[in-house]
Design a protein around this motif. Structure first.
Motif: not given
Lengths: 242, 277
Positions: B134, B66-67, B186, B109-110, B106-107, B138
């Motif tokens: 989100a 999940m970073t 998401m 992780r989506g 971010r790219q 986002v």
């Protein structure tokens, strides 16, 4: 202290003020002192607004800003916390003109006190942001919010609630500090009292009224902050049993 | 994190490239190595349960994916793309990778969503707003679209009548179901469940597991869960990984791993858990 007790105290302090004012020896001072109190209130309100703005900017810049901003925020906080408010006012009022900057006394009062209290407030902002559980940041990351989005939408609204009680203290501190603006020629409450005292020598009456007036203003601040706190907490945890 | 080389996950014999690949991933906290050279492929649509004693690194696996944790070595791939790294400048096709930028993170992780042990719902927002935040901020959905999506997901987890309730007004089980709906809003390809029933009262565990079961049956999500619910892992997972001291000590189909564990540590762990439960 709950909202009810505070309300009662506010009413009592006004009643006490009226009682004091109704005695013959006090009545003559009331109009002049009220004028001074109005100046005090104006400086307090404007100073508080500036303090909040400065605190939020400096607090966030210190935590998340790029290094020049962070450095600037640290300097601001340390300088304004670490030197006397009176000296800061004198500096703005008597020193700046030497560099060609002339400010109105009222401007100096608002800027000086606002910056001073804002420096303390920056630490309040920082503490409240840090007190938001780490899980909220992690959930924001998991939902792919950027750091600024998370701060604005998720973290700050929660931190705000924790900030309210310490801000109440700072606002009252600011109110009390306004007494020193009488030293830069502003006709605030303390200045008026001093002036009347010199001409009439009715020290007991004058300073009793002044005491009650400061108390009344600070009780209003306390009451407003209580109401704000209650509203914010209700918005944050509706229906939570605690 | 150093530059690394790592091969793009190729299609395996079955013809499907893995959805998630941990390629020689290492994670240290100071002198302590929490994960040591982890090699793990997870296929698209696969349901993997991760079990093991506390401190074995199992939650760290999810947090890295999940970073939420940086890795100290190796590369994590998601859906054919390196997640923790990106191709180095001028090195296209050479396999040379540099640590990922925020934008790259971010790219990728989506594609991943996560549900936490302690829910981590936003307390100042209603259940519906939790699910809308989100997608609007986002993904750029309109409020109307986000509301529809959120309401639909909340009904799916059985909370269609609690849209305007705040987290403080919901039970733990209900909060966790909101958290699942929030993550699903998401549209991730991979869902991570980190001990999602551990903070719940026993009588509330069932409702959350029911939702996860339903998700598994109706969607082709890749699901990775760290769990202490051995019964659930056995029934739900396609594969179980037993972690011990930062390594996968044993992995296999639930029937084999639970029925006939080969590793001595696995046997000890399972008998201790069964005794307790």
């Amino acid at each position: 202290m709950g909202v009810r007790q505070t309300t009662i105290l506010v009413i009592l302090s006004f009643v006490a003020g009226l009682v004091v004012a109704s005695f013959a020896g006090f009545r003559e001072f009331i109009p002049g002192l009220l004028e001074g109190a109005w100046v005090t209130v104006r400086i307090t309100v404007q100073g508080c607004l500036l303090a909040v703005v400065m605190a939020v900017i400096a607090g966030i810049a210190k935590m998340y800003g790029p290094w020049p901003l962070r450095w600037l925020a640290v300097c601001y906080i340390e300088v304004f916390r670490g030197t006397s408010a009176l000296v800061q006012l004198f500096w703005l009022f008597f020193v700046l003109p030497h560099f060609g900057v002339f400010l109105e006394p009222m401007t100096v009062a608002v800027v000086g006190l606002g910056l001073n209290v804002g420096a303390y407030g920056a630490e309040v902002v920082r503490g409240a942001i840090q007190a938001v559980p780490r899980g909220q940041w992690e959930a924001s990351t998991a939902l792919n919010l950027t750091r600024m989005q998370a701060l604005r939408r998720i973290i700050l609204p929660q931190a705000l609630v924790a900030m309210i009680p310490p801000w109440g203290n700072l606002f009252i501190e600011l109110l009390k500090s306004t007494a020193i603006v009488s030293l830069i020629t502003i006709g605030d409450l303390a200045f008026r009292a001093q002036q009347m005292n010199q001409t009439t020598l009715k020290t007991v009456q004058i300073f009793s009224i002044v005491l009650v007036m400061y108390l009344a203003i600070s009780m209003v601040i306390t009451l407003l902050m209580r109401l704000l706190e209650r509203r914010a907490a209700a918005g944050l945890s509706r229906g939570r049993v605690s | 994190m150093e530059a690394s080389t790592s091969e793009r996950p190729a299609a395996a014999e079955g013809g499907v490239a893995p959805m998630v690949r941990f390629d020689r991933v290492t994670k240290r906290y100071g002198a302590l190595t929490v994960l040591d050279d982890l090699q793990l492929d997870i296929a698209a649509g696969e349901k993997v349960a991760i079990i093991g004693p506390s401190g074995s690194g199992k939650t760290t696996v999810l947090r890295m994916l999940m970073t939420l944790e940086r890795i100290d070595g190796g590369v994590i791939w998601v859906d054919g793309e390196p997640m923790t790294h990106m191709p180095g400048p001028g090195a296209a096709g050479s396999g040379s990778l540099v640590p990922a930028s925020q934008r790259h993170l971010r790219q990728v992780r989506g594609k991943v969503g996560m549900v936490f042990q302690h829910f981590n719902l936003f307390p100042h927002m209603s259940a519906l707003k939790n699910c809308m935040e989100a997608p609007v901020t986002v993904l750029g959905l309109s409020r109307k679209e986000a509301r529809e999506r959120g309401a639909e997901l909340l009904s799916m987890v059985g909370l269609g009548d609690k849209l305007d309730h705040f987290p403080g007004q919901l039970s733990g089980g209900q909060q966790q179901r909101v958290a699942i709906a929030r993550a699903l809003a998401m549209r991730p390809k991979v869902m991570l469940f980190d001990e999602v029933t551990s903070a719940l009262d026993p009588e509330l565990v069932g409702e959350v597991l029911t939702v996860i079961r339903k998700l598994g049956a109706e969607h082709d999500l890749t699901m990775i869960m760290v769990t202490h619910q051995m019964g659930f892992a056995k029934e739900f997972a396609d594969r179980v990984c037993f972690f011990y001291q930062g390594r996968i000590a044993e992995t296999g189909a639930p029937a084999e791993l639970f029925g006939n564990p080969e590793n001595e540590r696995t046997r000890q762990f399972l008998s201790a858990v069964l005794e307790a439960g």
